[in-house]
Structures are given as structure tokens and as C-alpha cells.
Scaffold this active site. Structure first.
Site, PDB file in Angstrom:
ATOM      1  N   ASP A   1     -10.542 -40.814 -36.129  1.00 19.18           N
ATOM      2  CA  ASP A   1      -9.671 -41.981 -35.944  1.00 19.18           C
ATOM      3  C   ASP A   1     -10.172 -43.182 -36.741  1.00 19.18           C
ATOM      4  O   ASP A   1     -11.317 -43.224 -37.182  1.00 19.18           O
ATOM      5  CB  ASP A   1      -9.589 -42.357 -34.455  1.00 19.18           C
ATOM      6  CG  ASP A   1     -10.951 -42.693 -33.849  1.00 19.18           C
ATOM      7  OD1 ASP A   1     -11.914 -41.932 -34.072  1.00 19.18           O
ATOM      8  OD2 ASP A   1     -11.065 -43.736 -33.170  1.00 19.18           O
TER       9      ASP A   1
ATOM     10  N   GLU B   1     -13.229 -42.687 -31.321  1.00 23.07           N
ATOM     11  CA  GLU B   1     -14.502 -43.426 -31.393  1.00 23.07           C
ATOM     12  C   GLU B   1     -14.249 -44.922 -31.306  1.00 23.07           C
ATOM     13  O   GLU B   1     -15.032 -45.657 -30.704  1.00 23.07           O
ATOM     14  CB  GLU B   1     -15.228 -43.087 -32.704  1.00 23.07           C
ATOM     15  CG  GLU B   1     -16.677 -43.581 -32.772  1.00 23.07           C
ATOM     16  CD  GLU B   1     -16.829 -45.015 -33.260  1.00 23.07           C
ATOM     17  OE1 GLU B   1     -17.920 -45.580 -33.100  1.00 23.07           O
ATOM     18  OE2 GLU B   1     -15.861 -45.595 -33.787  1.00 23.07           O
TER      19      GLU B   1
HETATM   20 ZN   LIG Z   1     -16.814 -45.587 -37.401  1.00 22.47          ZN
END
Ligand SMILES: [Zn+2]
Ligand SMILES: *[C@@H]1O[C@H](CO)[C@@H](O)[C@H](O)[C@H]1NC(C)=O
Ligand SMILES: *[C@@H]1O[C@H](CO)[C@@H](O)[C@H](O)[C@H]1NC(C)=O
Length: 588
Positions: free
Chosen positions: A177, A244
Site C-alpha cells: 500500500d 502499513e
Molecule cells: Zn513505507
């Protein structure tokens, strides 16, 4: 990367010798690129290239060097197929191909949002299916030959089993992501943020340096090694989360749970994730694998007071009382203290040992500390003079050694003729190495207790009272799900040849030259590694690509014009190929 990477010194402090050093590095890189071999590093005939800086020290640096041992460059043993594959990485053909592959990855719009709903319900997750299809098409050997698992729908786990099951695996992380591109900033980009545009030097776009470059570099590494018929002794694993940028609660946490079940406590030899990179400081080029992360704590504070009409007010409303508490909180800062385990302590030793421009006052204090003066000074609660002197370089350095507090969000009051019944702030903290969240909670409890007593309010400090359920006439302190203690500090002793740190440092010096000083670094932000603590003590947050033309620094992560230089990217692939082979041969 979730947040900032810490610098070693304030920018201004390093400008002096930047130009000449850069020229040296550039010359080195040209030599490197031209060379066909793995084992290129300084030879004595290249004497004129060596920065004089290193040898100019007139002081006895032995006490500092012992705290910052530099392993020799480490190259894998000769193997003609594998060496040829490695050399191919510096060819124009590979460069063109990896530019295409990274550019294609940037074009898949894998944005993460804080308000994402459940997987399978919120359609914004579905783009990860596209990303997986893209990787399947782009890296056919990995998908044909390795075990590929989807964890919690979008987590990607690739396993290449080694022939020796007694060796713990090498684990490489990245996240799929990216942070979103705010629509109002799209026009400010030089190239459209999802274009993956290539201008002959940089690949541009959201995710180009955080961190689809690292994801693609690790995939390139395995694809290349598969093509060259590498047969690992040590299992190699890739694990790619997908949220993340929202703390990895769905991605990394699920992937780490699967790995933990499979390999157990300390079942992994080493983890490399995105993180710090290279930096000029005090006239030296440092590589700074992150070996520690500060802790994280948000504290929402709510004051509840009786309401009523504002024509007959109490002397203090909930907003006034909360303001009083905020003023108390800001009236003092957490102490600046450098724990022995703080990687910045090692960085100072590295600077004193190898850097020509290292400040002499700092060096004197450091020597004193190494010789044991500190104990007398700090045990008595006296200020940490070394930390305070180092902190003069600026707040970016100071907060490597100090718990930070920032009052970031406030709300309260609904109408000008109604007394506010409820007012809330959120205070954000990043906890210093050597301290715990308890330090913060105790201090806030004491301050809120004083204010509560003055206004006849009851105090609910971290007692489980939930947001929205605070009792009347009270001050309530809470925490939220982002609470995170300081990460365990990764061992980083370059003189221990059997340590993963020495393999990492030796690989880095083999690729970039022995004038690069490797030092452990500290991150003030957090990465997906927070979910992997149980799997190994040897966690490094390190982005091993470097382009001397570009200079150190990150390619505008999380902002407009994110980009990565192709040389940085190609070097990153070389680093990973060499590292995987070095780990395969290492006795760790
Ligand atoms: Zn990163
Ligand atoms: C690489 O791409 C450039 C154009 O971007 C082209 O001029 C060159 O011939 C290509 N090289 C190879 C080996 O494919
Ligand atoms: C607090 O309460 C006590 C009695 O419970 C009262 O005597 C005192 O005046 C109150 N103080 C304020 C500031 O309201």
C-alpha cells in the site's frame, strides 16, 4: 514507512565537506558500475580516490572505534552463473526492464485510508487483486516455482525453501500500500502521481520510494536467482503487508502470525524492512540500518463539567479547565537522555572514530562517558551532558534522545450560549529508548490530578473508562489501539562476524566501498516490523539503495513528487542479491 526517518545531524552541520566527498563517491560509483565483479572495493592503487578525511585524525580514536567496528566487505563465494546474473543487474537491458516493472507497480493505485471498512465489504481494498495479478504477470518464475500464499486475502507470502532446514530463514519485508494522494495536490506534481513516469533518471509517482521500489527490488532478486538456478541452503521468504500506512493491523499482523506459528519464537535469522538509508554527517557517508524504533502513545484527555446557560456561567468551563491542564503539560518537556542502548550513542562513537568534522566538545564528553564518568553524573538525577550537547544540533537530533509530546487535536463546545459539557484533546507521544509508556502515563496522571483537585473533579486515569462514557464532573485519561512500546534494540556489533548485522554491514561495504561507515540508526516512526518482534532479535529497517548523484535522503515520501532514481533502485537490487547470497553462506 509510517513516519519520519531520523537524521544524524542537522543538515547545516554536514554541508561543509559534502561537495568533495560527493565527488569521491561519484568516482567510486563510476568505477563500480564499470566493473563486472562483485568484489569491487578500494584497492591501494586507487589511492588518489580515497578521501583523505579518514586518515587526518590527530586524536586517539581507538576507544571510539571499538564501539563502531566496521566489518570487511563481504562477498559471496565465486559461482559463474550467479556472478553473471549479478553482473546483468548493471546492464542497460536489466535497467530498462526493471524501470518498466517498477513503473507498472506504481501505476496500480494501492492507496491506504484510515477509514477503510472490512475486507470484502469496502470496495477500496479490491485494487490489491489487481496488484497481485500485476506481480504474477511480471515475475513468472517466482509464481511458478515458489510457494505463494495469500494471508488475510491481500497479504502476500512467498517461500523459497532452503536445503538445510536447520538454518533459520532470511525474511524480506515490504508493503503493497501507499499513502493516498490528496486530490488538491495532484496538479502540483511534475508528472501525474500514478503515472510511474520515467524521465531517464527517475521513476516518479506515489509509492516509487515508499516502498514499491523495495518490494520490486526483492522480487527482482528472487526472480534473478531463480533464473540463475540458485539453490538456497537457507530458506528465503518475502512478506508483503497491505495496510502499513494504517499500522499494519490487518496485513503485517496476519502475516507475522502465520510466520510465528510456522517458525516459532526467534525462528527467523534476520528481517530487512524499509527504513533509514544513507546520510552524510560530519564529513562522512554513513549507511544507517534502523535497529530501534521509538515507542508511540496517543493520550485522549476529556474534561466533563456541568452544562448550563452561558449568561450564568461557572468561573471555569470544561474548555478552561482543559486549557489549564494543557498549559501544565507544555510547561515542561521530557528529559533529554541518551541510553547506552540508544543507537544514537553508537552513531556518536562512529562519528568520533571516523568523521573529520566531528565536534571536539562532543568528542570530549563522549570519551568521558565511555570511561564511566556518566554513572556518577546521571544516577544522581543530574542532566545527561552528552545528550544535551548533542541535542544542540537541533530538534531533529534532540528527539532521538527525548520523549516527545505534542497536543495535536482539540474539540469542545457546540454553541455560544451553552456551557460546554465536554472538551477533549489528544496528546501524541514518541517514547525515548530506555523509557516506557509508564513514564508518560505517570506524568499525565500527576498533572491531571492537580487540576482535578483544584476544580473538584474526579480523576479517571487509564482505568478503562471508554471514550464517550466519561462520568460527569471528571477528567479522564485514555489510550488507543496505536499504543506501542519502544522496539527491542537489534544487536549491532560489527566485530561479531557471526551476527546478521555484520553480514548486512559487510554487504553494504562490498557494494558501496569501504569509505562508507555503517552505523545503527534509530527511527522516530514505526514500520510493519512492530508485528514481527517475536520472530527475531535481528530486525533492520533499511532501504539499501543509494545514488551518489542524488545524495542521501528519501525521495519525497508521503508528499508531492515522490520519486526514486534508477541507479538507487538498481543498486538496491544488487544489494539484495548479494545479501541473500551472503546470508546463505553465513554461520548465523
Ligand atoms: Zn513505507
Ligand atoms: C534501453 O532503453 C533506452 C530508451 O529508454 C534505449 O535507447 C536502449 O536501447 C535500451 N537498451 C536496451 C539494452 O534495451
Ligand atoms: C469543592 O468541594 C468542596 C466540598 O466538597 C467545597 O468545600 C469546595 O468549595 C469546592 N471547591 C470548588 C472549587 O468548587
Amino acid at each position: 514507512m509510517k513516519s519520519v526517518v531520523a537524521p544524524m545531524v542537522a543538515q547545516a552541520a554536514s554541508d561543509g565537506s559534502r561537495i568533495s566527498l560527493r565527488r569521491h563517491i561519484k568516482t567510486l560509483m563510476l568505477a563500480l558500475t564499470a566493473s563486472a565483479l562483485l568484489a569491487v572495493h578500494w584497492s591501494s592503487s586507487d589511492d588518489n580516490l580515497l578521501p583523505r578525511l579518514l586518515s587526518s585524525s590527530s586524536y586517539d580514536d581507538a576507544p571510539f572505534r571499538s564501539g563502531c567496528a566496521q566489518p570487511d566487505p563481504l562477498v559471496p563465494s565465486k559461482d559463474s552463473d550467479l556472478d553473471q546474473a549479478y553482473n546483468h543487474i548493471s546492464s542497460a537491458a536489466f535497467r530498462n526492464a526493471t524501470v518498466r516493472r517498477l513503473s507498472g507497480a506504481v501505476q496500480v493505485k494501492t492507496e491506504s485510508f484510515d477509514d477503510l471498512g472490512a475486507i470484502g465489504e469496502d470496495p477500496r481494498w479490491d485494487v490489491f487483486y489487481d496488484f497481485h495479478r500485476y506481480l504474477e504477470k511480471t515475475f513468472p518464475l517466482i509464481h511458478e516455482q515458489l510457494k505463494v500464499e495469500k494471508v488475510n486475502t491481500h497479504g502476500l507470502l512467498y517461500t523459497w525453501p532452503g536445503s538445510d532446514a536447520s538454518l533459520k530463514p532470511t525474511l524480506l519485508l515490504a508493503h503493497q500500500d501507499t499513502v493516498p494522494v490528496p486530490p488538491e495536490t495532484v496538479d502540483s506534481w511534475t508528472y501525474p502521481p500514478w503515472s510511474g513516469a520515467y524521465d531517464g533518471k527517475y521513476i516518479w509517482g506515489r509509492g516509487a520510494s515508499d516502498c514499491k521500489n523495495q518490494l520490486i527490488a526483492t522480487m527482482e532478486t528472487l526472480e534473478l536467482l531463480l533464473e540463475a538456478k540458485f539453490q538456497p541452503r537457507r530458506t528465503v521468504i518475502l512478506s508483503f503487508g497491505f495496510d502499513e500506512e494504517c499500522s499494519g493491523l490487518r496485513g503485517a499482523s496476519s502475516l507475522a502470525a502465520v510466520l510465528h506459528k510456522r517458525y516459532g519464537d526467534n525462528g527467523i535469522a534476520v528481517i530487512i524492512d524499509e527504513g533509514s538509508s544513507f546520510e552524510q554527517a560530519w564529513g562522512t557517508l554513513f549507511a544507517k540500518p534502523g535497529t530501534a524504533e521509538k515507542g508511540y502513545l496517543d493520550v485522549p484527555i476529556t474534561v466533563r463539567m456541568p452544562g448550563g446557560h452561558s449568561s450564568v456561567p461557572s468561573d471555569h468551563t470544561s474548555i478552561g479547565v482543559l486549557s489549564e491542564l494543557i498549559t501544565k503539560i507544555e510547561s515542561a518537556q521530557y528529559p533529554t537522555r541518551l541510553a547506552d542502548s540508544n543507537p544514537y550513542y553508537t552513531q556518536l562513537q562512529c562519528g568520533a572514530a571516523y568523521s573529520p568534522d566531528f565536534p571536539s566538545k562532543l568528542k570530549k564528553l563522549l570519551l568521558g562517558r565511555l570511561q564511566g564518568w556518566r554513572r556518577q553524573h546521571t544516577c544522581a538525577g543530574k542532566p545527561d551532558q552528552l545528550a544535551l550537547e548533542a541535542a544542540k544540533q537541533g530538534p531533529a537530533i534532540r528527539y532521538l534522545m527525548q520523549t516527545s509530546q505534542a497536543v495535536d487535536v482539540i474539540s469542545g463546545g457546540v454553541k455560544v450560549n451553552a456551557l460546554p459539557e465536554r472538551a477533549t484533546v489528544v496528546v501524541n507521544h514518541r517514547i525515548n529508548v530506555g523509557e516506557t509508556s509508564r513514564v508518560v502515563k505517570d506524568r499525565l496522571t500527576a498533572l491531571a490530578g492537580e487540576v482535578a483537585a483544584r476544580h473538584n473533579l474526579t480523576l479517571h486515569a487509564f482505568d478503562g473508562t471508554k471514550a464517550g462514557q466519561e462520568p460527569p464532573e471528571s477528567i479522564t485519561l485514555e489510550t488507543n489501539e496505536h499504543e506501542l512500546e519502544v522496539a527491542p534494540v537489534t544487536p549491532a556489533d560489527g566485530s561479531d562476524a557471526k551476527s546478521p548485522y555484520a553480514v548486512l554491514a559487510g554487504t553494504t561495504r562490498a557494494l558501496y566501498g569501504e569509505e562508507v561507515v555503517v552505523t545503527p540508526g534509530i527511527m522516530t516512526g514505526n514500520t510493519d516490523t512492530r508485528h514481527y518482534w517475536g520472530l527475531t532479535k535481528h530486525i533492520f529497517r533499511f532501504s539499501p539503495g543509494f545514488d551518489p548523484e542524488d545524495g542521501p535522503g528519501l525521495g519525497a515520501i508521503h508528499t508531492v513528487d515522490e520519486k526514486v532514481s534508477v541507479l538507487n533502485h538498481v543498486n538496491m537490487v544488487q544489494w539484495f542479491v548479494m545479501f541473500v547470497r551472503n546470508m546463505d553462506e553465513a554461520e548465523v
